[in-house]
Scaffold this active site. Sequence first.
Site, PDB file in Angstrom:
ATOM      1  N   LYS A 131       0.798  -1.228   0.000  1.00  0.00           N
ATOM      2  CA  LYS A 131       0.000   0.000   0.000  1.00  0.00           C
ATOM      3  C   LYS A 131       0.831   1.280   0.000  1.00  0.00           C
ATOM      4  CE  LYS A 131      -3.816  -2.045   2.537  1.00  0.00           C
ATOM      5  NZ  LYS A 131      -4.783  -1.834   3.621  1.00  0.00           N
ATOM      6  N   ASP A 180      -9.662   2.533   2.534  1.00  0.00           N
ATOM      7  CA  ASP A 180      -9.600   2.003   3.907  1.00  0.00           C
ATOM      8  C   ASP A 180     -10.313   2.916   4.906  1.00  0.00           C
ATOM      9  OD1 ASP A 180      -8.244  -0.324   3.270  1.00  0.00           O
ATOM     10  OD2 ASP A 180      -6.267   0.595   3.510  1.00  0.00           O
TER      11      ASP A 180
END
Length: 287
Positions: free
Chosen positions: A71, A107
Site C-alpha cells: 500500500k 480504507d
Amino acid sequence: MLIDGSTRIVGVFGHPIAHTASPAMHNAAFDHLGLNWRYLAFDVPPDDLRGALRGICDLGFVGVNLTVPHKLLAVKMVEEVDKQALLLGSVNTIVAENHQLTGYSTDGYGFVRALREDFGMELRGRRVLMLGAGGAGRALALHCALEGAAAVFVVNRTQSKAVSVVADIRKLTPRTFAVALPMDAKSIARHLDEVDLVVNATSLGLRPGDPPPLAKFPSRCKRLRVYDTIYRPVETRFLAAARKAGAQTANGLSMLLHQGARSFEIWTGRRAPVAVMRRALHKAVYG
Ligand code: ATR
C-alpha cells in the site's frame, strides 16, 4: 460463471495472498449483478510490484486492490493519486485506464462505515485510542483526524512511529488533539476512562500465541466501543477482554467489507450489493 473474450478482470496483489477472502466477496457481487467480470488474487513480491502494475495496463485489467506489503510502495508507482490516498500516503485501489494508473484509498471509508454500522458511531468530536502506528494504524489515526475526532492518542511499541503519526495529524488539522503514549499498561489505563473508542491496529492477535495489545479494561466500561481490525479469529483475546468488561465490541470484517464495496463502486460505477458481499465474505472467512 462464464469466462470469455470480453470478461473484465480486476484482482488483488499481496504477498502473501493465499488467505485473501476478497475474490469471494467481489465475484459474488459480479454474479449478483450479472456482470461479466472476475476478481483474481496474485502473489506479487515487493520487488515485482512495479512490473506487475505495468502489466495490468498492458493486459487491459480494469484495476487492482493492493494489500500488505504494497500500500505504501504503490503511491510512487502510479501516475495519479487521489487526494485522500495522497494524504494517507497509502493506496489500496488502482484504476488502470488508457495506460495510466490512478491510486485511491478506500480504507478510511471502510473504517467510517464499519463504525457506523457496528456501533452507530460517527468520529466527529470523539476521543480515540489507536493501538498501532504501522501502515494500518497510521492510516486510521489520520482518518480519525480527517473526520473531526476531538482527540487521538497513538500507542505503538516503537515510540518513534507513534510520534511521527502524531506530527502528521498536527500538520493535517489543529482541531484534533493528538499525542503519542508509550505502550505500557499504566499510561494506557490512565486514558481509557476518557476515550470513546479503542482500536487495535497492531498485528497482535493474528497468531494464536500472541499477547493482546491491551489485556485490561476498566470494569463496567459500558460506553466504550472497542474495534479490532483483525477479523480472524472472530474474537481476539483483546476483544474478549473488552466484551467481558462490558464494552461494545466489533471485529475488522465490517471494515474489509466496506473498503471492498467502495473499490467495487470505483471500478464498476455501480452501487455495490453490500448484503451479497457480506454473506460471501462471511462464508469465505468463517465457513
Ligand atoms: P500493517 O500494515 O498491518 O499495519 P505494519 O506496518 O507491519 O503492518 O504494522 C504492524 C503493527 O503491529 C505495528 O504497530 C507494530 O509495532 P512496531 O511499529 O513497533 O513494529 C505492531 N506490532 C507487531 N508486533 C508487535 C508486538 N509483538 N508487540 C507490539 N506491537 C507489535
